[in-house]
Design a protein around this motif. Structure first.
Motif, PDB file in Angstrom:
ATOM      1  N   ALA A 108      55.846  41.660  45.431  1.00 26.00           N
ATOM      2  CA  ALA A 108      56.380  40.295  45.164  1.00 26.00           C
ATOM      3  C   ALA A 108      56.279  39.686  46.543  1.00 26.00           C
ATOM      4  O   ALA A 108      56.057  38.288  46.738  1.00 26.00           O
ATOM      5  N   LYS A 109      56.120  40.245  47.632  1.00 29.36           N
ATOM      6  CA  LYS A 109      56.005  39.623  48.974  1.00 29.36           C
ATOM      7  C   LYS A 109      54.411  39.344  49.389  1.00 29.36           C
ATOM      8  O   LYS A 109      54.422  38.261  50.022  1.00 29.36           O
ATOM      9  N   VAL A 110      53.607  40.254  48.904  1.00 31.14           N
ATOM     10  CA  VAL A 110      52.299  40.065  49.467  1.00 31.14           C
ATOM     11  C   VAL A 110      51.408  39.342  48.312  1.00 31.14           C
ATOM     12  O   VAL A 110      50.108  38.972  48.873  1.00 31.14           O
ATOM     13  N   LEU A 111      51.735  39.671  47.191  1.00 30.77           N
ATOM     14  CA  LEU A 111      50.820  38.974  46.127  1.00 30.77           C
ATOM     15  C   LEU A 111      50.920  37.572  45.949  1.00 30.77           C
ATOM     16  O   LEU A 111      51.936  37.271  46.143  1.00 30.77           O
ATOM     17  N   TRP A 112      49.664  36.917  45.687  1.00 29.53           N
ATOM     18  CA  TRP A 112      49.819  35.487  45.457  1.00 29.53           C
ATOM     19  C   TRP A 112      50.411  35.230  44.082  1.00 29.53           C
ATOM     20  O   TRP A 112      50.322  35.923  43.123  1.00 29.53           O
ATOM     21  N   ARG A 113      51.026  33.868  44.159  1.00 28.55           N
ATOM     22  CA  ARG A 113      51.804  33.401  43.027  1.00 28.55           C
ATOM     23  C   ARG A 113      50.864  32.995  41.977  1.00 28.55           C
ATOM     24  O   ARG A 113      49.717  32.214  42.447  1.00 28.55           O
ATOM     25  N   HIS A 114      51.095  33.172  40.745  1.00 33.61           N
ATOM     26  CA  HIS A 114      50.235  32.530  39.601  1.00 33.61           C
ATOM     27  C   HIS A 114      51.325  32.078  38.521  1.00 33.61           C
ATOM     28  O   HIS A 114      52.193  32.776  38.501  1.00 33.61           O
ATOM     29  N   ILE A 115      50.712  30.993  37.699  1.00 30.81           N
ATOM     30  CA  ILE A 115      51.504  30.491  36.742  1.00 30.81           C
ATOM     31  C   ILE A 115      51.043  30.896  35.306  1.00 30.81           C
ATOM     32  O   ILE A 115      50.010  31.257  35.234  1.00 30.81           O
TER      33      ILE A 115
END
Length: 267
Positions: A108-115
């Motif tokens: 949750a801290k390092v992965l990129w956010r995706h919709i």
């Protein structure tokens, strides 16, 4: 299971006692049989036969006691070893579960956010109106925020919403006296990061009952991104101006899931 020399030696002693008792039981049985034979068939050895029977029965009794005692001790040792294995297994499961939680937190801290495109678009399709325009701004020099801003633009364009290309946030002259503050504040964003949705209008609460384009956009982000969404109203004295009827999407840096600020939530 860890190797315990003391427990292993104790187990070995009781196993030897059990084996010796079994051998003694066979010897006792043999003496009893031999003694009975001599008593009945060889008169000259009658007395010896009686003695052999007595000795044999005595040995059998001692052997039975040894077997019973050794079996009980071995059973206790086995139960203790099984309990130790059970505790070690439970501890291993606990550590595995903790490691999985730590891994999820790290992701949750390092992965990129995706919709989630399907959920995002489904929420927007329920809207019967659209804003006059949708501005998208993102944190300069943050590749992850830039990427998410472009995802937002692509989905809004696909939904036929009026939207302009994402632009980086520039320092707000109104915030010159607060130059040490995060630049997202000048655009109306959240200093802690995440997505901030900005409007000129009064924000209607509860969010899930807001039937305006802004309300449906909030729901789309909550459904498609899953939290880290805040809602702010323009303060003319502090924020960059926003055209009437328009909304602004401020894409801030990825937020620490454990320390995020207030988040709008669907009920």
């Amino acid at each position: 299971m860890e190797d315990n020399p003391t427990a292993r030696k104790s187990r070995r002693r009781w196993e030897l006692l059990e084996s010796a008792s079994e051998v003694a039981l066979l010897v006792g049985c043999f003496l009893v049989v031999a003694g009975l034979f001599f008593e009945d068939w060889v008169a000259v050895f009658r007395v010896s036969g009686e003695v052999a029977v007595i000795v044999g029965v005595t040995i059998e009794g001692l052997a039975d006691g040894g077997i019973f005692l050794a079996a009980g001790k071995l059973r206790m040792i086995q139960d203790a070893e099984l309990e130790k294995m059970r505790l070690q297994t439970a501890e291993a499961k606990r550590r595995t579960a903790q490691a999985e939680l730590d891994l999820e937190e790290l992701r949750a801290k390092v992965l990129w956010r995706h919709i989630d495109a399907a959920k995002f678009l489904a929420a927007l399709q329920a809207s019967t109106a659209m804003p006059t325009n949708t501005e998208i701004v993102y944190l300069r020099d943050d590749p992850e925020s830039w990427n998410l801003a472009n995802e937002v633009f692509t989905l809004l364009h696909k939904a036929d919403w009026p939207v302009t290309l994402p632009t980086p946030i520039v320092p707000n002259e109104k915030w010159r006296a607060f130059s040490s503050f995060p630049t997202v504040l000048g655009a109306g964003g959240n200093p802690f990061g995440g997505i901030a949705l900005i409007t000129n209008e009064e924000i209607k609460m509860p969010t899930w009952e807001d039937k305006t384009p802004f309300g449906f956009l909030v729901k789309a982000f909550l459904e498609g991104l899953g939290g880290q969404v805040s809602m702010n109203r323009i303060i003319p004295e502090l924020h960059d101006s926003l055209a009437a009827g328009a909304v602004r999407v401020v894409v801030g840096p990825r937020m620490d899931p454990a320390n995020g600020p207030w988040r709008a939530k669907l009920q």
